[in-house]
Design a protein around this motif. Sequence first.
Motif, PDB file in Angstrom:
ATOM      1  N   ARG A 130      19.149  -3.437  -4.899  1.00  0.00           N
ATOM      2  CA  ARG A 130      18.946  -2.990  -3.515  1.00  0.00           C
ATOM      3  C   ARG A 130      17.608  -2.284  -3.382  1.00  0.00           C
ATOM      4  NH1 ARG A 130      24.092  -0.198  -0.859  1.00  0.00           N
ATOM      5  NH2 ARG A 130      23.151  -1.166   0.978  1.00  0.00           N
ATOM      6  N   LEU A 131      17.040  -2.376  -2.191  1.00  0.00           N
ATOM      7  CA  LEU A 131      15.781  -1.715  -1.877  1.00  0.00           C
ATOM      8  C   LEU A 131      16.060  -0.446  -1.077  1.00  0.00           C
ATOM      9  CD1 LEU A 131      12.669  -1.648  -1.737  1.00  0.00           C
ATOM     10  CD2 LEU A 131      12.813  -3.130   0.289  1.00  0.00           C
ATOM     11  N   TYR A 132      15.523   0.667  -1.571  1.00  0.00           N
ATOM     12  CA  TYR A 132      15.670   1.959  -0.905  1.00  0.00           C
ATOM     13  C   TYR A 132      14.294   2.450  -0.471  1.00  0.00           C
ATOM     14  CZ  TYR A 132      20.342   2.167  -3.021  1.00  0.00           C
ATOM     15  OH  TYR A 132      21.634   1.909  -3.393  1.00  0.00           O
ATOM     16  N   VAL A 133      14.277   3.305   0.550  1.00  0.00           N
ATOM     17  CA  VAL A 133      13.035   3.915   1.006  1.00  0.00           C
ATOM     18  C   VAL A 133      13.354   5.255   1.661  1.00  0.00           C
ATOM     19  CG1 VAL A 133      13.054   2.891   3.339  1.00  0.00           C
ATOM     20  CG2 VAL A 133      10.855   3.466   2.241  1.00  0.00           C
ATOM     21  N   LEU A 134      12.407   6.177   1.600  1.00  0.00           N
ATOM     22  CA  LEU A 134      12.544   7.442   2.309  1.00  0.00           C
ATOM     23  C   LEU A 134      11.825   7.334   3.647  1.00  0.00           C
ATOM     24  CD1 LEU A 134      11.952  10.011  -0.581  1.00  0.00           C
ATOM     25  CD2 LEU A 134      14.132   9.247   0.401  1.00  0.00           C
ATOM     26  N   ASN A 135      12.588   7.473   4.726  1.00  0.00           N
ATOM     27  CA  ASN A 135      12.019   7.534   6.071  1.00  0.00           C
ATOM     28  C   ASN A 135      11.681   9.003   6.313  1.00  0.00           C
ATOM     29  OD1 ASN A 135      11.188   6.851   8.619  1.00  0.00           O
ATOM     30  ND2 ASN A 135      13.120   5.888   9.231  1.00  0.00           N
ATOM     31  N   SER A 136      10.554   9.429   5.737  1.00  0.00           N
ATOM     32  CA  SER A 136      10.263  10.849   5.537  1.00  0.00           C
ATOM     33  C   SER A 136      10.204  11.646   6.821  1.00  0.00           C
ATOM     34  CB  SER A 136       8.950  10.991   4.763  1.00  0.00           C
ATOM     35  OG  SER A 136       8.985  10.236   3.571  1.00  0.00           O
ATOM     36  N   GLY A 137       9.566  11.096   7.839  1.00  0.00           N
ATOM     37  CA  GLY A 137       9.404  11.831   9.085  1.00  0.00           C
ATOM     38  C   GLY A 137      10.696  12.100   9.809  1.00  0.00           C
ATOM     39  N   LEU A 138      11.766  11.393   9.420  1.00  0.00           N
ATOM     40  CA  LEU A 138      13.089  11.617   9.987  1.00  0.00           C
ATOM     41  C   LEU A 138      14.022  12.291   8.987  1.00  0.00           C
ATOM     42  CD1 LEU A 138      13.609   8.234  11.884  1.00  0.00           C
ATOM     43  CD2 LEU A 138      13.118  10.467  12.896  1.00  0.00           C
ATOM     44  N   GLY A 139      13.539  12.497   7.745  1.00  0.00           N
ATOM     45  CA  GLY A 139      14.385  13.128   6.738  1.00  0.00           C
ATOM     46  C   GLY A 139      15.565  12.280   6.346  1.00  0.00           C
ATOM     47  N   ARG A 140      15.331  10.993   6.055  1.00  0.00           N
ATOM     48  CA  ARG A 140      16.437  10.091   5.751  1.00  0.00           C
ATOM     49  C   ARG A 140      16.162   9.276   4.489  1.00  0.00           C
ATOM     50  NH1 ARG A 140      17.129   7.159  11.633  1.00  0.00           N
ATOM     51  NH2 ARG A 140      17.928   8.950  12.822  1.00  0.00           N
ATOM     52  N   LEU A 141      17.235   9.038   3.730  1.00  0.00           N
ATOM     53  CA  LEU A 141      17.249   8.035   2.677  1.00  0.00           C
ATOM     54  C   LEU A 141      17.901   6.794   3.265  1.00  0.00           C
ATOM     55  CD1 LEU A 141      17.124   6.939  -0.267  1.00  0.00           C
ATOM     56  CD2 LEU A 141      19.301   8.131  -0.665  1.00  0.00           C
ATOM     57  N   GLU A 142      17.208   5.652   3.192  1.00  0.00           N
ATOM     58  CA  GLU A 142      17.701   4.433   3.816  1.00  0.00           C
ATOM     59  C   GLU A 142      17.671   3.265   2.836  1.00  0.00           C
ATOM     60  OE1 GLU A 142      16.142   5.513   8.363  1.00  0.00           O
ATOM     61  OE2 GLU A 142      15.184   3.877   7.242  1.00  0.00           O
ATOM     62  N   THR A 143      18.516   2.286   3.078  1.00  0.00           N
ATOM     63  CA  THR A 143      18.435   1.010   2.380  1.00  0.00           C
ATOM     64  C   THR A 143      17.772   0.002   3.312  1.00  0.00           C
ATOM     65  OG1 THR A 143      20.635   0.339   3.148  1.00  0.00           O
ATOM     66  CG2 THR A 143      20.492   1.420   0.988  1.00  0.00           C
ATOM     67  N   VAL A 144      17.137  -0.999   2.702  1.00  0.00           N
ATOM     68  CA  VAL A 144      16.458  -2.037   3.473  1.00  0.00           C
ATOM     69  C   VAL A 144      16.942  -3.396   2.993  1.00  0.00           C
ATOM     70  CG1 VAL A 144      14.239  -3.032   4.158  1.00  0.00           C
ATOM     71  CG2 VAL A 144      14.398  -0.582   3.630  1.00  0.00           C
ATOM     72  N   ASP A 145      17.294  -4.258   3.929  1.00  0.00           N
ATOM     73  CA  ASP A 145      17.616  -5.645   3.607  1.00  0.00           C
ATOM     74  C   ASP A 145      16.309  -6.438   3.614  1.00  0.00           C
ATOM     75  OD1 ASP A 145      18.327  -8.333   3.543  1.00  0.00           O
ATOM     76  OD2 ASP A 145      20.073  -8.066   4.821  1.00  0.00           O
ATOM     77  N   PRO A 146      15.800  -6.862   2.446  1.00  0.00           N
ATOM     78  CA  PRO A 146      14.515  -7.564   2.422  1.00  0.00           C
ATOM     79  C   PRO A 146      14.511  -8.857   3.223  1.00  0.00           C
ATOM     80  CG  PRO A 146      15.145  -6.851   0.213  1.00  0.00           C
ATOM     81  CD  PRO A 146      16.348  -6.682   1.096  1.00  0.00           C
ATOM     82  N   ALA A 147      15.668  -9.463   3.422  1.00  0.00           N
ATOM     83  CA  ALA A 147      15.730 -10.737   4.142  1.00  0.00           C
ATOM     84  C   ALA A 147      15.601 -10.553   5.646  1.00  0.00           C
ATOM     85  CB  ALA A 147      17.038 -11.459   3.812  1.00  0.00           C
ATOM     86  N   THR A 148      16.167  -9.460   6.171  1.00  0.00           N
ATOM     87  CA  THR A 148      16.189  -9.268   7.628  1.00  0.00           C
ATOM     88  C   THR A 148      15.372  -8.070   8.096  1.00  0.00           C
ATOM     89  OG1 THR A 148      18.152  -7.846   7.558  1.00  0.00           O
ATOM     90  CG2 THR A 148      18.516 -10.234   7.663  1.00  0.00           C
TER      91      THR A 148
END
Length: 361
Positions: free
Chosen positions: A237-255
Motif C-alpha cells: 500500500r502507498l501511504y502519504v502525510l497530508n501535512s497541512g491537514l495533519g493527516r496520515l492517508e492511503t493512496v490508491d495508485p490506480a485511481t
Amino acid sequence: MTAPDAAPLPPTGTRGPTEVRFHHSTGLPALLSEAGCSLLVSTYQAGQVVAVGVAEEQLTFSFRRFDKAMGLALGADVLAVAGKGQVWMLRDHSDLAPRMAPPGRHDRCWLPRSSTVTGEIACHEIAWGTAPDGSPDLWIVNTRFSCLAGLDHRYSFVPRWRPPFISSLAPQDRCHLNGLAMRDGAPAYVTVMARTDEPGGWRASRNDTGAVLDVASGAPVTTGLAMPHSPRWHDGRLYVLNSGLGRLETVDPATGQRDVVAAVPGYARGLALHGDLAFVGLSRIRETSTFGGVPIAAYHDQLKCGVGVIQLSTGTTVGTLEFASGVEEIFDVQVAPGARCPTFGESAGEGDDVWVVPQQA
C-alpha cells in the motif's frame, strides 16, 4: 501519560547544553519492546538526531548533533544523515555498544566516519536503494534543484531524475520536491508541493496544490494535497502525510483516491512504517511565510511536537512521545528494527568521547 522527564540536549555552537523536557504515553516503552525496534528522529531546528530506545522498561535518549539534520536513511551497516551542505555516513559499531556507559545497556552504536559535501542543496529525504550490481545505493531528494540525485566523491551531486514539468536543472526550488518512497530497491513515488516550473512557484498556493508523482512515468498519482510529505510503500500500500491537514492517508495508485487513516495533533512530517504501526513525526508551527494560511495553522496553539504511533489497521493512536521544550520541529522518523537501546556514543555536554582504532593498535 507519564510524568514529564528531561534529558540534556548537546551543545549547539557556543551554547551550553539545552534541557529537553518530554513526556510519553505510559505504554510506549512496552510498545517499542514488543515491536522489537527503536526510533531515530531528526530535528533540523535543534540540529540533532535522536535515538529513542528502551532500557529497564524506561525510554532512553541518545543525541548526536548535525547542523540542520533532516533526512535519515538506515542501511545494513550504515546510517546516512542529510545535514546542511553535506550528507554524513555513520558506521555501525554495534560490537562496541555494550562497552558504552553504562556498560551493558546499549546494543547498537552508530559513529560518524565520513561525509560528502554537496553544497547547500536543501537535501530533504534520503533513502537506500539497490544498485544494479546489488550494492547499496543512496538516493537523495535535492529540493533546491527539484530533482532526485546520487552522490559521487567527484561531484557535489549527480542528477538522476526530475519531474517532467521541471524544464531545467537550476537552484530555484521550483516545486518543493521533498519526499521519496522506495519500492523494490528503486524510487517509486515522490511528493511535491506544487507542479510548477517557476522559481519558488510552490509558495504561491499551498493548500491544495500538492501531489504524489509516479517516478516511472512522471505522472501525478493523486493531487489536491496540502503540503504533502513522506510517501511510503508498505505491505503493498502507498501511504502519504497530508501535512497541512495533519493527516496520515492511503493512496490508491490506480485511481488516486485517498482515504484517511488517522488525524494527528501536529504538522505531520516524517513517517516510518513497521508491521501494523505507523510512527508519525509531529511539529508545532508558527504563522510564517511558509506555514501561514495552511489549514492546520488555525490550531497552532494546540499542536504537538514529537512522535505519534498509529495502529494502521484501526487508525487508533496507541502511543505518543511529546517534546514539551527544547525541540519544536521534527523532520524525519525512522525505525531501527531489532535495536533495543541504541547510542551515538556521546556523553551529554562532553562532546565526542569515543575513538575507534584498529585492533592491533
